[in-house]
Design a protein around this motif. Structure first.
Motif, PDB file in Angstrom:
ATOM      1  N   LEU A  87       0.792  -1.232   0.000  1.00 11.31           N
ATOM      2  CA  LEU A  87       0.000   0.000   0.000  1.00 11.31           C
ATOM      3  C   LEU A  87       0.828   1.288   0.000  1.00 11.31           C
ATOM      4  N   ASP A  88       2.148   1.170  -0.020  1.00  6.86           N
ATOM      5  CA  ASP A  88       3.022   2.337  -0.179  1.00  6.86           C
ATOM      6  C   ASP A  88       3.920   2.055  -1.376  1.00  6.86           C
ATOM      7  N   GLY A  89       3.552   2.611  -2.520  1.00  3.29           N
ATOM      8  CA  GLY A  89       4.237   2.298  -3.772  1.00  3.29           C
ATOM      9  C   GLY A  89       5.600   2.944  -3.921  1.00  3.29           C
ATOM     10  N   SER A  90       6.045   3.020  -5.170  1.00  7.66           N
ATOM     11  CA  SER A  90       7.438   3.391  -5.460  1.00  7.66           C
ATOM     12  C   SER A  90       7.579   4.769  -6.081  1.00  7.66           C
ATOM     13  N   THR A  91       6.808   5.722  -5.583  1.00  7.94           N
ATOM     14  CA  THR A  91       6.860   7.076  -6.148  1.00  7.94           C
ATOM     15  C   THR A  91       7.569   8.075  -5.242  1.00  7.94           C
ATOM     16  N   GLY A  92       8.336   7.597  -4.290  1.00 10.02           N
ATOM     17  CA  GLY A  92       9.108   8.528  -3.484  1.00 10.02           C
ATOM     18  C   GLY A  92       8.688   8.570  -2.033  1.00 10.02           C
ATOM     19  N   ASN A  93       9.341   9.439  -1.278  1.00  8.45           N
ATOM     20  CA  ASN A  93       9.124   9.539   0.156  1.00  8.45           C
ATOM     21  C   ASN A  93       8.388  10.833   0.523  1.00  8.45           C
ATOM     22  N   GLY A  94       7.669  10.769   1.652  1.00 10.67           N
ATOM     23  CA  GLY A  94       7.037  11.959   2.200  1.00 10.67           C
ATOM     24  C   GLY A  94       5.612  12.205   1.750  1.00 10.67           C
ATOM     25  N   ASN A  95       5.047  11.322   0.911  1.00  8.34           N
ATOM     26  CA  ASN A  95       3.673  11.520   0.443  1.00  8.34           C
ATOM     27  C   ASN A  95       2.664  11.137   1.517  1.00  8.34           C
ATOM     28  N   ASN A  96       1.564  11.875   1.581  1.00  9.53           N
ATOM     29  CA  ASN A  96       0.485  11.561   2.522  1.00  9.53           C
ATOM     30  C   ASN A  96      -0.859  11.874   1.858  1.00  9.53           C
ATOM     31  N   PRO A  97      -1.680  10.848   1.563  1.00  6.41           N
ATOM     32  CA  PRO A  97      -1.451   9.440   1.908  1.00  6.41           C
ATOM     33  C   PRO A  97      -0.352   8.807   1.062  1.00  6.41           C
ATOM     34  N   ALA A  98       0.195   7.722   1.604  1.00  5.67           N
ATOM     35  CA  ALA A  98       1.262   7.026   0.892  1.00  5.67           C
ATOM     36  C   ALA A  98       0.716   6.262  -0.300  1.00  5.67           C
ATOM     37  N   GLY A  99      -0.490   5.729  -0.173  1.00  3.75           N
ATOM     38  CA  GLY A  99      -1.132   4.987  -1.248  1.00  3.75           C
ATOM     39  C   GLY A  99      -2.582   4.738  -0.898  1.00  3.75           C
ATOM     40  N   GLN A 100      -3.385   4.482  -1.936  1.00  5.04           N
ATOM     41  CA  GLN A 100      -4.820   4.317  -1.696  1.00  5.04           C
ATOM     42  C   GLN A 100      -5.446   3.437  -2.772  1.00  5.04           C
ATOM     43  N   LEU A 101      -6.298   2.503  -2.335  1.00  3.35           N
ATOM     44  CA  LEU A 101      -7.135   1.715  -3.236  1.00  3.35           C
ATOM     45  C   LEU A 101      -8.579   2.159  -3.051  1.00  3.35           C
TER      46      LEU A 101
END
Length: 206
Positions: free
Chosen positions: A76-90
């Motif tokens: 649920l935390d993909g490979s697009t870098g650090n510091g994103n919020n949310p980290a990932g979402q379905l």
């Protein structure tokens, strides 16, 4: 109206209610095994991925297999870098109406030694938080039954992202029959049973 006619009507209603409950049971199931693996996965017929920069990875057998034996699953935390919020979402492509549902899934820690992570689940006005899950917490089964105003299923990995999120698999949403449905079924079965007992008594008397 004669007892026999009443019993027949109630039994038919109960049978109809039972059939309705059976046909509406499992509304969504996704094990990701038929989807193509990849970093920054783009989603499928059952799930869209939330807006960038957050992302998710679809990994599993032969490809970053963190939980061997479980086929494909989503980090649920993909490979697009650090510091994103949310980290990932379905986000489910299916929108659920107002009602009572059961949500089931497997959720595990990142299994890579990173810090504990938290995942939020919501449909309409209902939400719950699972975690923080330690990295080595394992892929465990969770089940929640709830009533909601309705909406899409949102599964959100809280940030900040570090490309090592909780892992999710085997997501299932099932409808829970309304109490009136259960009551009608019970009444129908009870009357049918009474009819059988009455016929037995008549047969013995004859």
């Amino acid at each position: 109206m004669k007892l026999k006619s009443i019993a027949a009507a109630v039994t038919l209603l109960a049978a109809g209610a039972a059939a309705h409950g059976a046909s509406a049971s499992v509304l969504l199931f996704e094990d990701f095994n038929s989807a193509t693996q990849g970093l920054n996965w783009g989603g499928n017929a059952n799930f869209n991925v939330g807006s960038p920069p957050g992302s998710v990875d679809l990994i599993g057998t032969g490809f970053f297999d963190l939980y061997p034996g479980h086929g494909n699953y989503v980090d649920l935390d993909g490979s697009t870098g650090n510091g994103n919020n949310p980290a990932g979402q379905l986000i489910s492509t299916q929108v659920f109406g107002a009602g009572t549902y059961t949500l089931e899934f497997l959720l595990g820690g990142n299994n890579r030694g990173a810090g504990a992570r938290t995942t939020t689940f919501s449909i309409g006005n209902w939400s719950t938080v699972v975690g923080p899950l330690a990295s080595n917490s394992g892929l465990n089964a969770y089940s929640f039954t709830f009533t909601t105003t309705g909406g899409a299923l949102n599964i959100t990995q809280t940030g900040p992202s570090n490309q090592q999120g909780n892992v999710i698999d085997d997501i299932k949403v099932s409808a829970v029959p309304e109490p009136t449905t259960w009551a009608m079924m019970i009444v129908g079965f009870g009357v049918a049973g009474a009819m059988v007992r009455s016929r037995r008594k008549l047969a013995l008397a004859a």
